[in-house]
Design a protein around this motif. Structure first.
Motif, mmCIF file in Angstrom:
data_model
loop_
_atom_site.group_PDB
_atom_site.id
_atom_site.type_symbol
_atom_site.label_atom_id
_atom_site.label_comp_id
_atom_site.label_asym_id
_atom_site.label_seq_id
_atom_site.Cartn_x
_atom_site.Cartn_y
_atom_site.Cartn_z
ATOM 1 N N LEU A 1 0.797 -1.226 0.000
ATOM 2 C CA LEU A 1 0.000 0.000 0.000
ATOM 3 C C LEU A 1 0.835 1.285 0.000
ATOM 4 C CD1 LEU A 1 -2.925 1.079 0.095
ATOM 5 C CD2 LEU A 1 -2.745 1.050 2.599
ATOM 6 N N PRO A 2 1.875 1.415 0.837
ATOM 7 C CA PRO A 2 2.628 2.679 0.866
ATOM 8 C C PRO A 2 3.209 3.079 -0.487
ATOM 9 C CG PRO A 2 3.184 1.328 2.758
ATOM 10 C CD PRO A 2 2.358 0.470 1.860
ATOM 11 N N GLY A 3 3.696 2.110 -1.253
ATOM 12 C CA GLY A 3 4.268 2.420 -2.558
ATOM 13 C C GLY A 3 3.273 3.114 -3.468
ATOM 14 N N TYR A 4 2.044 2.620 -3.477
ATOM 15 C CA TYR A 4 1.002 3.209 -4.317
ATOM 16 C C TYR A 4 0.572 4.588 -3.808
ATOM 17 C CZ TYR A 4 0.320 -1.309 -6.678
ATOM 18 O OH TYR A 4 0.497 -2.447 -7.423
ATOM 19 N N LEU A 5 0.297 4.680 -2.507
ATOM 20 C CA LEU A 5 -0.240 5.927 -1.962
ATOM 21 C C LEU A 5 0.779 7.063 -1.989
ATOM 22 C CD1 LEU A 5 -2.409 4.748 1.075
ATOM 23 C CD2 LEU A 5 -3.048 5.066 -1.325
ATOM 24 N N ILE A 6 2.022 6.773 -1.644
ATOM 25 C CA ILE A 6 3.045 7.822 -1.648
ATOM 26 C C ILE A 6 3.318 8.284 -3.073
ATOM 27 C CG2 ILE A 6 5.450 8.354 -1.096
ATOM 28 C CD1 ILE A 6 5.203 6.437 1.276
ATOM 29 N N TRP A 7 3.365 7.337 -4.009
ATOM 30 C CA TRP A 7 3.548 7.731 -5.417
ATOM 31 C C TRP A 7 2.411 8.629 -5.883
ATOM 32 C CZ3 TRP A 7 0.240 6.842 -9.514
ATOM 33 C CH2 TRP A 7 0.715 7.237 -10.777
ATOM 34 N N SER A 8 1.169 8.280 -5.541
ATOM 35 C CA SER A 8 0.023 9.064 -6.009
ATOM 36 C C SER A 8 0.047 10.480 -5.447
ATOM 37 C CB SER A 8 -1.291 8.371 -5.627
ATOM 38 O OG SER A 8 -1.497 8.394 -4.224
ATOM 39 N N LYS A 9 0.624 10.662 -4.273
ATOM 40 C CA LYS A 9 0.687 11.992 -3.653
ATOM 41 C C LYS A 9 1.765 12.873 -4.283
ATOM 42 C CE LYS A 9 1.220 14.290 0.854
ATOM 43 N NZ LYS A 9 0.021 15.131 0.675
ATOM 44 N N PHE A 10 2.876 12.253 -4.688
ATOM 45 C CA PHE A 10 4.017 13.032 -5.180
ATOM 46 C C PHE A 10 4.333 12.775 -6.657
ATOM 47 C CE2 PHE A 10 4.702 12.426 -0.618
ATOM 48 C CZ PHE A 10 4.905 13.731 -0.196
ATOM 49 N N LYS A 11 3.418 12.184 -7.391
ATOM 50 C CA LYS A 11 3.693 11.721 -8.762
ATOM 51 C C LYS A 11 4.090 12.832 -9.727
ATOM 52 C CE LYS A 11 -1.176 11.788 -10.210
ATOM 53 N NZ LYS A 11 -1.634 12.453 -8.980
ATOM 54 N N ASP A 12 3.722 14.076 -9.437
ATOM 55 C CA ASP A 12 4.029 15.171 -10.357
ATOM 56 C C ASP A 12 5.355 15.866 -10.047
ATOM 57 O OD1 ASP A 12 1.672 14.846 -11.859
ATOM 58 O OD2 ASP A 12 0.515 15.941 -10.341
ATOM 59 N N GLN A 13 6.009 15.441 -8.989
ATOM 60 C CA GLN A 13 7.287 16.053 -8.641
ATOM 61 C C GLN A 13 8.440 15.447 -9.428
ATOM 62 O OE1 GLN A 13 6.345 17.131 -3.952
ATOM 63 N NE2 GLN A 13 8.351 16.414 -4.567
ATOM 64 N N LYS A 14 9.529 16.165 -9.475
ATOM 65 C CA LYS A 14 10.727 15.688 -10.153
ATOM 66 C C LYS A 14 11.246 14.425 -9.473
ATOM 67 C CE LYS A 14 15.123 17.434 -11.960
ATOM 68 N NZ LYS A 14 16.088 18.561 -11.953
ATOM 69 N N TYR A 15 11.674 13.464 -10.253
ATOM 70 C CA TYR A 15 12.205 12.172 -9.797
ATOM 71 C C TYR A 15 11.130 11.243 -9.213
ATOM 72 C CZ TYR A 15 16.518 14.942 -9.903
ATOM 73 O OH TYR A 15 17.532 15.770 -10.279
ATOM 74 N N ALA A 16 9.862 11.654 -9.296
ATOM 75 C CA ALA A 16 8.804 10.832 -8.704
ATOM 76 C C ALA A 16 8.656 9.484 -9.403
ATOM 77 C CB ALA A 16 7.472 11.584 -8.754
ATOM 78 N N LEU A 17 9.141 9.379 -10.636
ATOM 79 C CA LEU A 17 9.039 8.112 -11.372
ATOM 80 C C LEU A 17 9.727 6.983 -10.611
ATOM 81 C CD1 LEU A 17 8.062 6.922 -14.144
ATOM 82 C CD2 LEU A 17 10.423 7.187 -14.901
ATOM 83 N N PHE A 18 10.813 7.310 -9.881
ATOM 84 C CA PHE A 18 11.553 6.285 -9.143
ATOM 85 C C PHE A 18 10.939 5.994 -7.774
ATOM 86 C CE2 PHE A 18 14.720 8.198 -11.997
ATOM 87 C CZ PHE A 18 15.163 7.063 -12.651
ATOM 88 N N LEU A 19 10.014 6.842 -7.363
ATOM 89 C CA LEU A 19 9.451 6.718 -6.025
ATOM 90 C C LEU A 19 8.704 5.399 -5.845
ATOM 91 C CD1 LEU A 19 9.373 8.399 -3.456
ATOM 92 C CD2 LEU A 19 7.204 9.378 -4.215
ATOM 93 N N PHE A 20 7.918 5.027 -6.849
ATOM 94 C CA PHE A 20 7.128 3.801 -6.745
ATOM 95 C C PHE A 20 8.016 2.558 -6.615
ATOM 96 C CE2 PHE A 20 4.727 0.322 -8.942
ATOM 97 C CZ PHE A 20 3.773 0.114 -7.946
ATOM 98 N N PRO A 21 8.965 2.309 -7.542
ATOM 99 C CA PRO A 21 9.800 1.108 -7.385
ATOM 100 C C PRO A 21 10.658 1.134 -6.127
ATOM 101 C CG PRO A 21 10.616 2.473 -9.189
ATOM 102 C CD PRO A 21 9.284 3.024 -8.796
ATOM 103 N N VAL A 22 11.122 2.305 -5.733
ATOM 104 C CA VAL A 22 11.963 2.422 -4.535
ATOM 105 C C VAL A 22 11.198 1.979 -3.289
ATOM 106 C CG1 VAL A 22 12.847 4.170 -2.933
ATOM 107 C CG2 VAL A 22 13.674 4.113 -5.280
#
Length: 488
Positions: A103-124
């Motif tokens: 769950l955290p991977g999905y929710l945190i990505w959805s909150k910050f998805k428009d920020q720079k480097y956010a593409l790596f946030l989900f897999p990280v």
């Protein structure tokens, strides 16, 4: 929603589809991706519908709906492996915790998805949460994305570089990149180039590594998995007559395996139930057997210590060719709900005529940390007495192949109610035997006497540590960006 809509005017507008349909597609793709009856290619897109749904919706109600859908998806996944004698309640026991870890991977990505480097946030975050699950919880590595490639021998080779985390990272990276393309259209296509290149390089490396393994000559040793006729798994305990019959058959098959040239022989997990008052006599008999046959024997059995409630030791005696017990081992990681005494003793490796041999029991080898411990001790071959059930056969044996590739050692998995296999350090099953087939319950194989060095055994979980580093970096950037906006 304004920014999102403006990026989709040039092509197909995903707003035209009710978000709940993306949620339904996510449940379907996730169900088809994991465990048995899975479709390997689905792993590369399984998270995409969920990510699109989260980008289309806002508010706590939509997030709660998403979580319930995630639990439903994992419930369907776990249901695929539920067969007798496993109770249906096992579904919730695993589906809810795995969903909470994802769950955290999905929710945190959805909150910050428009920020720079956010593409790596989900897999990280997904990689970090998987690592926490299989390192610190009793749920082991079940549900880890890397296992979706269990039939792809080329991609399995990549865990020799970066472990489960490396392969999982790539899978999640591809998923979020595809989602980005669908969400942002032309502005995001370039972001897919790098993960695509990495996927190609991983396949290229794996293919070359696997092919080169065929050209490497090495000293080998003949091993054997000897199956039991015992089907006991709890109460009522087997009678003395039944136990004696099981012992006679085990000894007979062990003699046959030795006559066939096997020098290392392993029984299945819970090959026989031995009562406490009979244990010393039992130990003497298996020591004499190993010495007589000049074999190394991993004799796995169950010792009940109470019946109300049922409590037992799930253990093995490691006996060398001289009839000496090098060590006794209790299962270190009992399956949740298994009434077994947890083993706490340090891991040990026995030197058998120049080959370092170790052993673990079944579920133990779903924990990478345990295989890592044997890797640090220089194990060349790890014997894994096991006991499965229909639902996880042959998946559970295929998962053990990942431990072999990670640490570069061979694995002999002797399995009751499942697939026995001899696995090379490259994840190849050079010999297999199903306990459900009509056979003599003796599987022979030749395995290398020496391990191979892997990068992962040296650098360990560096991908996980780098992921923590990126998360810290991203947090600092987000805080600075927030402070900058407030100051304007």
């Amino acid at each position: 929603m304004k920014n999102f809509s403006s990026t989709t005017k040039q092509g197909f507008n995903i707003n035209k589809i009710n978000p709940l349909w993306y949620l339904a597609m996510g449940v379907a793709t996730m169900t088809l991706t994991h465990m048995t009856f899975s479709i390997e290619v689905m792993a590369w897109v399984s998270s995409v519908p969920f990510l699109i749904y989260l980008s289309l919706t806002q508010g706590w109600k939509s997030r709660l709906t998403f979580f319930l859908a995630l639990v439903l998806a994992w419930s369907f996944v776990v249901t695929k492996i539920i067969t007798d004698p496993i109770p249906l309640a096992m579904v919730i026991l695993y589906s809810i915790p795995i969903s909470l870890f994802h769950l955290p991977g999905y929710l945190i990505w959805s909150k910050f998805k428009d920020q720079k480097y956010a593409l790596f946030l989900f897999p990280v975050i997904m990689v970090i949460m998987e690592w926490i699950q299989y390192t610190f919880t009793p749920f082991a590595s079940w549900g880890v994305a890397a296992y979706t490639m269990h039939d792809n021998v080329s991609l399995i080779q990549t865990v020799s570089l970066f472990g489960l985390a490396g392969l999982s990272f790539l899978i999640y990276w591809v998923n979020v990149s595809i989602a980005n393309i669908i969400i942002k259209r032309k502005t995001a296509i370039s972001t897919f180039q790098l993960p695509l290149i990495m996927l190609f390089l991983f396949i290229f490396f794996g293919s070359i590594r696997y092919d080169m393994s065929k050209a490497n000559g090495s000293d080998t040793i003949t091993v054997a998995a000897v199956g039991t006729d015992s089907e006991a798994s709890g109460l009522p305990l087997p009678t003395k007559v039944r136990t004696e019959q099981t012992k006679t058959t085990l000894f007979k098959r062990t003699r046959t395996a030795a006559e066939g040239g096997a020098k290392i022989i392993s029984w299945n997990e819970a090959a026989i139930f031995i009562m406490p008052e009979d244990e010393q006599e039992w130990i003497n008999s298996i020591k004499e057997l190993a010495a007589e046959l000049n074999i190394t024997l991993v004799a796995s059995y169950v010792l009940p210590i109470s019946q109300s409630p049922l409590r037992y030791e799930n253990k093995y005696q490691f006996i060398d060719f001289s009839g000496n017990i090098t060590h006794t081992y209790l299962k270190h990681q009992p399956v949740p709900g298994e009434p077994a005494v947890q083993g706490k003793s340090p891991l040990k490796v026995a030197d058998i005529k120049g080959t370092k041999v170790a052993a673990a029991i079944c579920y133990d080898y779903d924990f990478p940390y345990l295989a890592k411990g044997y890797g640090e001790l220089g194990a060349d071959i790890v014997v894994v007495p096991s006991s499965d059930w229909r639902g996880i056969d042959p998946l559970h044996t295929e998962m053990a192949a990942f431990r072999a590739v990670e640490q570069g050692h061979s694995v002999l998995r002797s399995t009751r109610f499942g697939l026995s296999a001899a696995i090379t350090p490259y994840g190849e099953m050079v010999s297999q035997m199903s306990s459900f087939d009509k056979n003599d319950k003796i599987m022979y194989a030749t395995l290398s006497t020496k391990r191979v060095t892997t990068l992962y055994a040296i650098i360990k979980d560096i991908i996980v540590y780098l992921s923590f580093g990126f998360l810290l970096f991203f947090t600092i950037i987000s805080i600075r960006l927030k402070n900058t906006r407030h100051s304007i």
